[in-house]
Each structure stands twice: as structure tokens, then as C-alpha cells.
Scaffold this motif. Structure first.
Motif, PDB file in Angstrom:
ATOM      1  N   GLU A  20       0.834  -1.203   0.000  1.00 38.64           N
ATOM      2  CA  GLU A  20       0.000   0.000   0.000  1.00 38.64           C
ATOM      3  C   GLU A  20       0.875   1.261   0.000  1.00 38.64           C
ATOM      4  N   GLN A  21       1.935   1.267   0.789  1.00 38.03           N
ATOM      5  CA  GLN A  21       2.822   2.433   0.817  1.00 38.03           C
ATOM      6  C   GLN A  21       3.560   2.600  -0.511  1.00 38.03           C
ATOM      7  N   VAL A  22       3.983   1.500  -1.110  1.00 37.04           N
ATOM      8  CA  VAL A  22       4.642   1.568  -2.419  1.00 37.04           C
ATOM      9  C   VAL A  22       3.688   2.181  -3.448  1.00 37.04           C
ATOM     10  N   LEU A  23       2.449   1.712  -3.454  1.00 38.82           N
ATOM     11  CA  LEU A  23       1.456   2.253  -4.390  1.00 38.82           C
ATOM     12  C   LEU A  23       1.166   3.722  -4.099  1.00 38.82           C
ATOM     13  N   ARG A  24       1.057   4.064  -2.823  1.00 41.54           N
ATOM     14  CA  ARG A  24       0.807   5.457  -2.429  1.00 41.54           C
ATOM     15  C   ARG A  24       1.943   6.356  -2.928  1.00 41.54           C
ATOM     16  N   ASP A  25       3.174   5.944  -2.677  1.00 44.94           N
ATOM     17  CA  ASP A  25       4.330   6.736  -3.094  1.00 44.94           C
ATOM     18  C   ASP A  25       4.387   6.900  -4.610  1.00 44.94           C
ATOM     19  N   ARG A  26       4.018   5.867  -5.313  1.00 41.81           N
ATOM     20  CA  ARG A  26       4.141   5.890  -6.773  1.00 41.81           C
ATOM     21  C   ARG A  26       2.990   6.607  -7.470  1.00 41.81           C
ATOM     22  N   TYR A  27       1.746   6.428  -6.983  1.00 39.59           N
ATOM     23  CA  TYR A  27       0.586   6.885  -7.755  1.00 39.59           C
ATOM     24  C   TYR A  27      -0.273   7.966  -7.108  1.00 39.59           C
ATOM     25  N   ASP A  28      -0.260   8.082  -5.785  1.00 37.80           N
ATOM     26  CA  ASP A  28      -1.178   9.029  -5.158  1.00 37.80           C
ATOM     27  C   ASP A  28      -0.870  10.483  -5.508  1.00 37.80           C
ATOM     28  N   GLY A  29       0.354  10.772  -5.932  1.00 39.15           N
ATOM     29  CA  GLY A  29       0.690  12.130  -6.354  1.00 39.15           C
ATOM     30  C   GLY A  29      -0.056  12.554  -7.601  1.00 39.15           C
ATOM     31  N   ILE A  30      -0.332  11.615  -8.486  1.00 37.92           N
ATOM     32  CA  ILE A  30      -1.067  11.953  -9.711  1.00 37.92           C
ATOM     33  C   ILE A  30      -2.532  11.547  -9.631  1.00 37.92           C
ATOM     34  N   LEU A  31      -2.842  10.617  -8.732  1.00 40.08           N
ATOM     35  CA  LEU A  31      -4.230  10.180  -8.562  1.00 40.08           C
ATOM     36  C   LEU A  31      -4.472   9.937  -7.072  1.00 40.08           C
ATOM     37  N   PRO A  32      -4.778  10.996  -6.323  1.00 40.96           N
ATOM     38  CA  PRO A  32      -4.949  10.863  -4.872  1.00 40.96           C
ATOM     39  C   PRO A  32      -5.968   9.779  -4.507  1.00 40.96           C
TER      40      PRO A  32
END
Length: 123
Positions: A20-32
């Protein structure tokens, strides 16, 4: 927190607690909210269902990603790791991948075996 999100996080705590943290770091910046949505929907609503044990569910995932072909390589490697964590042997994973030669073609199966070989060797 929804029940599904909690169930998803519980599933991942057993297989891949960092994802979940890996996904957050990678994608949440462009898709919160992407990481939380994926955990809630995929793991909390699908992987946590009754009817299949986690090892079988993960072998199905590896087979599907293999049959879909080379563009799924990164997801395939993550799910090979998850499948090992769910109790599958290297041989079971290789056989599930090889079975997909019938349905996804030899190139897809070879790409899947290459992904498995990379994961196995990295361990």
C-alpha cells in the motif's frame, strides 16, 4: 475506515505489508487515493472473499497475468511474491504459468517463466 479497507489491509499484512505504501508513493501524487482504493477494492472485496483459499486465488492471479502477456510483467512479479507468501511452491507457480501456454500462447508463458525466474533468483 470501511470494512473492506480493513479486510484488504489484513490480507496484505499476511502477503505483502509494504505494497500500500509503495502504491501510495508511486501513484497518489497523480491520482490521490489510488492506493487506498486498490487495497479496498481488490484485496478487501475480492481477495478476502470466501470460496477459494489464498494460495488458489493467487495461482489464478498469476495465471491470468501470464495469459494477458508481457505488459503485466511488474504486476506478475509482485503476485508471484504474493503467491509464494500464500504458500505455493516454486513448482506450482511454474506449472500455473506453463499451463497458460495453451491459452495465452508460448510467448506469454515464456515471459511468465522469465518473471518467475527473476523472482526466484532474487530470493
Amino acid at each position: 475506515m470501511t470494512d473492506a479497507l480493513k479486510r484488504g489491509r489484513d490480507v496484505l499484512a499476511e502477503m505483502n505489508p509494504e505494497i500500500e505504501q509503495v502504491l501510495r508513493d508511486r501513484y497518489d501524487g497523480i491520482l490521490p487515493g489510488f492506493a487506498e482504493s486498490l487495497v479496498e477494492w481488490a484485496y478487501g472485496r475480492h481477495y478476502s472473499r470466501e470460496g477459494l483459499d489464498m494460495k488458489t486465488r493467487q495461482l489464478c492471479t498469476v495465471a491470468a497475468l501470464t495469459a494477458l502477456g508481457g505488459q503485466t510483467g511488474p504486476q506478475l512479479k509482485i503476485n508471484i511474491e504474493n503467491t509464494l507468501a500464500a504458500g505455493a511452491s516454486k513448482r506450482e507457480i511454474a506449472e500455473a504459468i506453463w499451463q497458460m501456454a495453451v491459452y495465452g500462447g508460448l510467448p506469454a508463458a515464456i515471459n511468465g517463466l522469465n518473471a518467475a525466474k527473476e523472482v526466484f533468483e532474487a530470493r
